[in-house]
Design a protein around this motif. Sequence first.
Motif, PDB file in Angstrom:
ATOM      1  N   VAL A  87       0.833  -1.200   0.000  1.00  0.00           N
ATOM      2  CA  VAL A  87       0.000   0.000   0.000  1.00  0.00           C
ATOM      3  C   VAL A  87       0.872   1.256   0.000  1.00  0.00           C
ATOM      4  O   VAL A  87       0.585   2.229  -0.710  1.00  0.00           O
ATOM      5  N   ILE A  88       1.945   1.244   0.784  1.00  0.00           N
ATOM      6  CA  ILE A  88       2.858   2.394   0.815  1.00  0.00           C
ATOM      7  C   ILE A  88       3.439   2.650  -0.573  1.00  0.00           C
ATOM      8  O   ILE A  88       3.483   3.788  -1.057  1.00  0.00           O
ATOM      9  N   VAL A  89       3.879   1.578  -1.234  1.00  0.00           N
ATOM     10  CA  VAL A  89       4.439   1.718  -2.582  1.00  0.00           C
ATOM     11  C   VAL A  89       3.370   2.212  -3.554  1.00  0.00           C
ATOM     12  O   VAL A  89       3.626   3.090  -4.388  1.00  0.00           O
ATOM     13  N   ALA A  90       2.167   1.655  -3.443  1.00  0.00           N
ATOM     14  CA  ALA A  90       1.079   2.051  -4.338  1.00  0.00           C
ATOM     15  C   ALA A  90       0.759   3.535  -4.188  1.00  0.00           C
ATOM     16  O   ALA A  90       0.578   4.251  -5.183  1.00  0.00           O
ATOM     17  N   VAL A  91       0.700   4.009  -2.954  1.00  0.00           N
ATOM     18  CA  VAL A  91       0.400   5.423  -2.707  1.00  0.00           C
ATOM     19  C   VAL A  91       1.502   6.309  -3.282  1.00  0.00           C
ATOM     20  O   VAL A  91       1.226   7.311  -3.963  1.00  0.00           O
ATOM     21  N   ALA A  92       2.755   5.951  -3.024  1.00  0.00           N
ATOM     22  CA  ALA A  92       3.878   6.763  -3.502  1.00  0.00           C
ATOM     23  C   ALA A  92       3.939   6.785  -5.028  1.00  0.00           C
ATOM     24  O   ALA A  92       4.065   7.854  -5.651  1.00  0.00           O
ATOM     25  N   PHE A  93       3.840   5.614  -5.645  1.00  0.00           N
ATOM     26  CA  PHE A  93       3.947   5.527  -7.104  1.00  0.00           C
ATOM     27  C   PHE A  93       2.763   6.206  -7.786  1.00  0.00           C
ATOM     28  O   PHE A  93       2.934   6.944  -8.773  1.00  0.00           O
ATOM     29  N   ALA A  94       1.558   5.979  -7.265  1.00  0.00           N
ATOM     30  CA  ALA A  94       0.368   6.577  -7.866  1.00  0.00           C
ATOM     31  C   ALA A  94       0.375   8.095  -7.723  1.00  0.00           C
ATOM     32  O   ALA A  94      -0.055   8.813  -8.633  1.00  0.00           O
ATOM     33  N   THR A  95       0.865   8.594  -6.594  1.00  0.00           N
ATOM     34  CA  THR A  95       0.916  10.043  -6.392  1.00  0.00           C
ATOM     35  C   THR A  95       1.884  10.699  -7.374  1.00  0.00           C
ATOM     36  O   THR A  95       1.587  11.750  -7.957  1.00  0.00           O
ATOM     37  N   LEU A  96       3.038  10.075  -7.572  1.00  0.00           N
ATOM     38  CA  LEU A  96       3.974  10.580  -8.582  1.00  0.00           C
ATOM     39  C   LEU A  96       3.334  10.540  -9.967  1.00  0.00           C
ATOM     40  O   LEU A  96       3.470  11.479 -10.761  1.00  0.00           O
ATOM     41  N   GLY A  97       2.631   9.443 -10.246  1.00  0.00           N
ATOM     42  CA  GLY A  97       1.962   9.310 -11.536  1.00  0.00           C
ATOM     43  C   GLY A  97       0.891  10.360 -11.744  1.00  0.00           C
ATOM     44  O   GLY A  97       0.717  10.881 -12.854  1.00  0.00           O
ATOM     45  N   GLU A  98       0.156  10.692 -10.684  1.00  0.00           N
ATOM     46  CA  GLU A  98      -0.880  11.721 -10.776  1.00  0.00           C
ATOM     47  C   GLU A  98      -0.269  13.075 -11.151  1.00  0.00           C
ATOM     48  O   GLU A  98      -0.783  13.783 -12.022  1.00  0.00           O
ATOM     49  N   HIS A  99       0.806  13.441 -10.484  1.00  0.00           N
ATOM     50  CA  HIS A  99       1.436  14.731 -10.770  1.00  0.00           C
ATOM     51  C   HIS A  99       2.019  14.764 -12.185  1.00  0.00           C
ATOM     52  O   HIS A  99       1.950  15.794 -12.862  1.00  0.00           O
ATOM     53  N   PHE A 100       2.567  13.640 -12.624  1.00  0.00           N
ATOM     54  CA  PHE A 100       3.149  13.605 -13.967  1.00  0.00           C
ATOM     55  C   PHE A 100       2.062  13.609 -15.044  1.00  0.00           C
ATOM     56  O   PHE A 100       2.096  14.426 -15.975  1.00  0.00           O
ATOM     57  N   ALA A 101       1.093  12.693 -14.919  1.00  0.00           N
ATOM     58  CA  ALA A 101       0.090  12.522 -15.966  1.00  0.00           C
ATOM     59  C   ALA A 101      -0.919  13.658 -16.008  1.00  0.00           C
ATOM     60  O   ALA A 101      -1.382  14.045 -17.089  1.00  0.00           O
ATOM     61  N   SER A 102      -1.258  14.213 -14.846  1.00  0.00           N
ATOM     62  CA  SER A 102      -2.277  15.260 -14.808  1.00  0.00           C
ATOM     63  C   SER A 102      -1.680  16.657 -14.895  1.00  0.00           C
ATOM     64  O   SER A 102      -1.946  17.405 -15.836  1.00  0.00           O
ATOM     65  N   ILE A 103      -0.850  17.007 -13.922  1.00  0.00           N
ATOM     66  CA  ILE A 103      -0.342  18.380 -13.859  1.00  0.00           C
ATOM     67  C   ILE A 103       0.686  18.659 -14.946  1.00  0.00           C
ATOM     68  O   ILE A 103       0.646  19.699 -15.613  1.00  0.00           O
ATOM     69  N   TYR A 104       1.630  17.732 -15.159  1.00  0.00           N
ATOM     70  CA  TYR A 104       2.700  17.974 -16.134  1.00  0.00           C
ATOM     71  C   TYR A 104       2.256  17.688 -17.571  1.00  0.00           C
ATOM     72  O   TYR A 104       2.428  18.524 -18.464  1.00  0.00           O
TER      73      TYR A 104
END
Length: 261
Positions: free
Chosen positions: A70-87
């Motif tokens: 779960v820790i890995v999922a949260v960290a990886f997904a959060t990075l993915g959100e910032h990259f795919a959405s904001i960037y």
Amino acid sequence: MLHHFPQPNVAYPHRIRDYFIAALTFTCVAISLNMDASGSMEQQNFMGLIAWTFLLGLLFGENKEIRMQVIVAVAFATLGEHFASIYMGGYTYRFGNVPAYVPPGHGMVYLTAVALARSGFFLRYSRKIATFVVLTCGTWSIWGISGYPEQGDQVGALLFCVFLVYLFKGRSPMVYLAAFFITTWLELIGTAAGTWKWAAIEPVMSLSQGNPPSGVAAWYCLVDAVAIGSAPALLSGLRKGNEWLKAGKPQKDVHQGARND
């Protein structure tokens, strides 16, 4: 092709906890995404606090392997959100941010996929569920590229093919099957409520993209695969680090005792 699927027609045990996790997450998704459709930034932050509380409470009943996943999922997904959405701008939230409830929400979504994957119902009817998912998602993908919908969905069809690879070649097909249900649920509600919107044209390959893409579960399966694959190595590293610290502590005490003498 199905060698990673559980044996059919076996009376697998049911655990109330697994169904409780799923019911709680499905309910929270429906309520929170509809609330956020017209809410403020302050409300998003408050919802984030509630989501973290729920996630931490649910993790108390899990073993260390699941907690690390779960820790890995949260960290990886959060990075993915910032990259795919904001960037990249592949999809955009109402305020152009990543809402505070999204990181813990990814943790709850992942935990729900794990809980459903190990539930007696999913284990017993895995092949029937897989057939339903493939037919449903496949039909949705074909519709997206048929020319009938106003907004095409070439990305969805491509992601559906990726999802099939995860499902029939991956080592955790039950998690991917379960991910389809919770992620499709949240994507349909989130986009219908206007909490976020997918770009009509995907920014990397300039392909048409549905709102949401039909095979969007494949993105979440990537998060699941990273979490499942990385957790053992991280736990092993933590274990070795802890052993190294314990091994070094007596030596330090001996040296201190010698200096005192």
